[in-house]
Design an enzyme around this catalytic site. Sequence first.
Site, PDB file in Angstrom:
ATOM      1  CE1 TYR A 122      -7.291 -18.385  31.123  1.00  0.00           C
ATOM      2  CE2 TYR A 122      -9.049 -19.769  30.254  1.00  0.00           C
ATOM      3  CZ  TYR A 122      -7.764 -19.626  30.744  1.00  0.00           C
ATOM      4  OH  TYR A 122      -6.935 -20.725  30.835  1.00  0.00           O
ATOM      5  CE  LYS A 126      -5.382 -19.804  28.172  1.00  0.00           C
ATOM      6  NZ  LYS A 126      -3.950 -20.182  28.264  1.00  0.00           N
TER       7      LYS A 126
END
Length: 214
Positions: A122, A126
């Site tokens: 994750y 990002k």
Amino acid sequence: MKALVIGATGATGKEVVRHLLENPDYAEISVFVRRPSFATHPTLKEVVVDFEKLESFATEMHGDVAFSCLGTTKKDAGSEEAQWRVDHDYQLLFAKLCKQQGVSNFVLLSALGADAKSLLFYNRMKGQLEEAVRALGFAKLTIVQPSLIIRPDSNRTGEVIAGKVLQLLNKVGLFKKYAGTSTAKLGKVLVDASLIKHSGVSIITTQDYNRNGK
């Protein structure tokens, strides 16, 4: 001004739209959605799109400020690859099309801990999105990095537990950096950030907007 919003039907995106509608600085708001989702409003235009063919809607992406709030979870998407498609690829394509259409002010909802080289999927996703959007060269790019986002009536068990634990720790002065943020507050932070006068890249974290009392 005219605002463009992707991810407008998500918990944070809805709050962004609400704050935009309440802000007199914005006379036009276009939201890009998979299906009609909003009540009729004189300053709001829904553009129903196929995100796999987003280029077909490029001419609709002419405006002053663009907000990118799109996101999903691995569980909802079904796999890391599918989540990457939504959280990274769709948002990057939206940013590219906005830049091509002359948008100079871009606001990206990211996450605290975003790092293009992170071992965590994750955070790496990002971080790589942030780097790719930076490379597009917007005159003004604001990246907002909240910690835990507190969604009303969330059915995500881990999110609910983490929120309660953080609230308890914050009360005794611990982990303020990771304080949770309600979607209502985060929506306001994003809209307020779009109006701050600066050039180049600006990063706003949970600590920043809590410190400033926003």
